[in-house]
Design an enzyme around this catalytic site. Structure first.
Site, PDB file in Angstrom:
ATOM      1  N   HIS A 182      38.654  54.849  36.666  1.00  0.00           N
ATOM      2  CA  HIS A 182      39.294  53.816  37.484  1.00  0.00           C
ATOM      3  C   HIS A 182      40.054  54.486  38.628  1.00  0.00           C
ATOM      4  O   HIS A 182      41.222  54.187  38.896  1.00  0.00           O
ATOM      5  CB  HIS A 182      40.238  52.988  36.613  1.00  0.00           C
ATOM      6  CG  HIS A 182      40.468  51.592  37.105  1.00  0.00           C
ATOM      7  ND1 HIS A 182      39.461  50.674  37.266  1.00  0.00           N
ATOM      8  CD2 HIS A 182      41.608  50.940  37.470  1.00  0.00           C
ATOM      9  CE1 HIS A 182      39.960  49.527  37.672  1.00  0.00           C
ATOM     10  NE2 HIS A 182      41.259  49.667  37.818  1.00  0.00           N
TER      11      HIS A 182
ATOM     12  N   THR B  69      36.765  50.497  41.609  1.00  0.00           N
ATOM     13  CA  THR B  69      38.142  50.354  41.132  1.00  0.00           C
ATOM     14  C   THR B  69      38.879  49.269  41.902  1.00  0.00           C
ATOM     15  O   THR B  69      38.915  49.281  43.132  1.00  0.00           O
ATOM     16  CB  THR B  69      38.886  51.695  41.318  1.00  0.00           C
ATOM     17  OG1 THR B  69      38.191  52.710  40.608  1.00  0.00           O
ATOM     18  CG2 THR B  69      40.319  51.598  40.844  1.00  0.00           C
ATOM     19  N   GLU B  70      39.457  48.303  41.170  1.00  0.00           N
ATOM     20  CA  GLU B  70      40.243  47.219  41.766  1.00  0.00           C
ATOM     21  C   GLU B  70      39.475  46.473  42.858  1.00  0.00           C
ATOM     22  O   GLU B  70      40.049  45.925  43.787  1.00  0.00           O
ATOM     23  CB  GLU B  70      41.557  47.751  42.323  1.00  0.00           C
ATOM     24  CG  GLU B  70      42.434  48.446  41.297  1.00  0.00           C
ATOM     25  CD  GLU B  70      42.951  47.517  40.212  1.00  0.00           C
ATOM     26  OE1 GLU B  70      42.994  46.301  40.446  1.00  0.00           O
ATOM     27  OE2 GLU B  70      43.322  48.027  39.126  1.00  0.00           O
ATOM     28  N   MET B  71      38.151  46.493  42.756  1.00  0.00           N
ATOM     29  CA  MET B  71      37.254  45.870  43.730  1.00  0.00           C
ATOM     30  C   MET B  71      37.470  46.369  45.160  1.00  0.00           C
ATOM     31  O   MET B  71      37.258  45.645  46.135  1.00  0.00           O
ATOM     32  CB  MET B  71      37.377  44.340  43.682  1.00  0.00           C
ATOM     33  CG  MET B  71      36.830  43.778  42.406  1.00  0.00           C
ATOM     34  SD  MET B  71      36.207  42.107  42.617  1.00  0.00           S
ATOM     35  CE  MET B  71      35.639  41.801  40.956  1.00  0.00           C
TER      36      MET B  71
ATOM     37  N   TRP C  35      41.305  43.457  45.284  1.00  0.00           N
ATOM     38  CA  TRP C  35      41.640  42.129  44.750  1.00  0.00           C
ATOM     39  C   TRP C  35      43.109  42.046  44.342  1.00  0.00           C
ATOM     40  O   TRP C  35      43.511  41.132  43.653  1.00  0.00           O
ATOM     41  CB  TRP C  35      40.706  41.756  43.594  1.00  0.00           C
ATOM     42  CG  TRP C  35      40.882  42.495  42.290  1.00  0.00           C
ATOM     43  CD1 TRP C  35      41.584  43.642  42.054  1.00  0.00           C
ATOM     44  CD2 TRP C  35      40.327  42.108  41.026  1.00  0.00           C
ATOM     45  NE1 TRP C  35      41.499  44.003  40.737  1.00  0.00           N
ATOM     46  CE2 TRP C  35      40.726  43.074  40.074  1.00  0.00           C
ATOM     47  CE3 TRP C  35      39.529  41.044  40.594  1.00  0.00           C
ATOM     48  CZ2 TRP C  35      40.356  43.015  38.728  1.00  0.00           C
ATOM     49  CZ3 TRP C  35      39.158  41.000  39.264  1.00  0.00           C
ATOM     50  CH2 TRP C  35      39.564  41.963  38.347  1.00  0.00           C
TER      51      TRP C  35
END
Length: 442
Positions: free
Chosen positions: A109, A145-147, A299
């Protein structure tokens, strides 16, 4: 018919223990095993296991009419294998139904897509290998990761061979356009882009149990009516959320599992809706246009930018010092160092340093196990300092460090010899005592 693309993300980092200045150079173990095991077991029992059981029942009942996708980080899967192997087994049972698609991710991530293509590629390949080992699937679609997404990152992902990528349907990017279509990357149009409908996703993920919400209570019938009322020309509604929304963020007592079950049943009965996996969406729908994202989006938070991880000087300093070691790591062959290097890249460490105490401050504080972002920064930098010492020992940066490393290895070898000699001495002394005692008895 409109496709409902239901996607869940799972990530849990290896959390660091309180690592003090005086630990640097003396103690090379950084992890809070008790907290890591407790958190994994708690969330597995409250969320992942009951949710997987429900999805398995739905898949058996509805067959190929029910579809769902997952993105699970490598470090989360590692912890499941260590602390909750029953979670792995439950995902393997789900996989056998044919209703599940696993997406590609960065292994830990990480934020490597923002910094170094080699580190990013290594993370993605490592994750792909783990997904294939555990679930027998070769991911076709990528979820960063985290869009986090930009035109440039999308191009990198396309070059790695993925057919599509998920990201946020950020309002400042789409403007008047709808997220409920398939788009393509602005640099490499071979990469398809699926954009999250953040309003409908967050209605479940964040607002479901909020009694102050003007739409509370949310029933499956009400929610499906919203899905059906989405414009006639829209083709895909991307409902992307964290899997811990079920049972943790939205507790069982609020009726979240009953809602998910009823939602699946309502969609399958609908004449205008159907479930699809991301790969099915990409194969079946035609993109309507290019989506231009010159600067990275995510996001997270109101801004949908990178400020949650790289918004202050502490975060930027830690980020730069971490990736300043990437060339040394490329020459490193030590397995333990590579393991720690992967864990150090987790975006969570930078998230804990966030000083956003306004619109998103409570959420930032709730995720961190540190008392303040400054404590998180100091702790991480202490760990990073020790890691750097170890790395210089194995992969020296300069002649001076090479000499220091050589001396360090000589000291280690001498210490090993001393330990061996002490052990031999103790053994000989013990043998002598035994012989003396034996003679006295005679």
């Amino acid at each position: 018919m409109k496709s409902i693309c239901l996607f869940f993300q799972i990530h849990q980092p290896f959390r660091h223990r309180r690592y003090r200045f005086f630990d640097i150079g003396n103690d090379h173990y950084y992890y809070d095993d008790y907290s890591n095991e407790s958190i994994i077991r708690n969330i597995a029992d409250k969320s992942y296991l009951p949710a997987n059981k429900l999805l398995l029942d739905l898949a058996k009942k509805m067959g190929n009419k029910f579809k769902v996708a997952f993105s699970i980080t490598g470090v989360a899967l590692e912890q499941f294998e260590l602390y909750a192997p029953d979670v792995i087994e439950s995902f393997q049972k789900l996989t056998k139904t044919g209703c599940v698609e696993f997406l590609a991710e960065t292994y830990s991530h990480s934020l490597s897509s923002l910094k170094d293509i080699d580190a990013f590629t290594d993370q993605v390949k490592k994750h792909d290998d783990q997904i294939f080992r555990l679930f027998g699937q070769k991911p076709r679609v990528f979820r960063n990761t985290e869009m986090i997404y930009s035109d440039e990152i999308g191009e990198k992902v396309a070059k790695l061979g993925y057919s599509a990528m998920l990201t946020e349907g950020a309002k400042h990017i789409l403007g008047w356009k709808s997220p409920d279509y398939l788009y393509v990357n602005a640099i490499n149009p071979r990469l398809k882009v699926l954009m999250r409908n953040y309003k409908l996703s967050d209605d479940i993920g964040f607002r479901f149990s909020d009694k102050n919400w003007d739409k509370y209570p949310l029933t499956a019938e009400k929610y499906v009516s919203w899905l059906e009322k989405v414009g006639e020309k829209e083709e895909v509604i991307n409902l992307f959320m964290g899997y811990d929304s079920f049972g943790t963020r939205q507790p069982k007592e609020a009726g979240i599992f009953d809602f998910l079950k009823a939602l699946a049943e309502q969609v399958v009965k609908s004449d205008t809706l159907r479930f699809s996996t991301p790969s099915e969406v990409v194969d079946e729908l035609q993109p309507i246009s290019v989506v231009s994202v010159p600067h990275a989006i995510s996001w997270s938070d109101e801004e949908r930018d990178l400020s949650a991880w790289l918004g202050n000087e502490m975060q930027k300093e830690a980020f730069e010092k971490l990736y300043a070691m990437k060339e040394q790591m490329a020459r490193c062959t030590n397995a333990e160092l590579h393991k720690d290097w992967n864990y150090l890249q987790a975006s969570d460490h930078f998230f804990y340093m966030s000083t956003k105490y306004f619109s998103d401050g409570d959420r930032h504080r709730s995720y961190s196990h540190f008392d303040s972002p400054y404590e998180a920064f100091i702790n991480y930098m202490n760990v990073l300092s020790d890691f750097k010492i170890r790395l210089n020992t194995h992969v020296p940066e300069s002649e001076v460090e090479n000499e220091i490393a050589l001396l360090h290895r000589m000291l280690e070898e001498k210490e090993e010899k001393i330990k061996k000699m002490e052990a031999d001495l103790r053994r000989l002394q013990k043998t002598k005592r035994q012989k003396t005692t034996s003679r006295k008895k005679k």
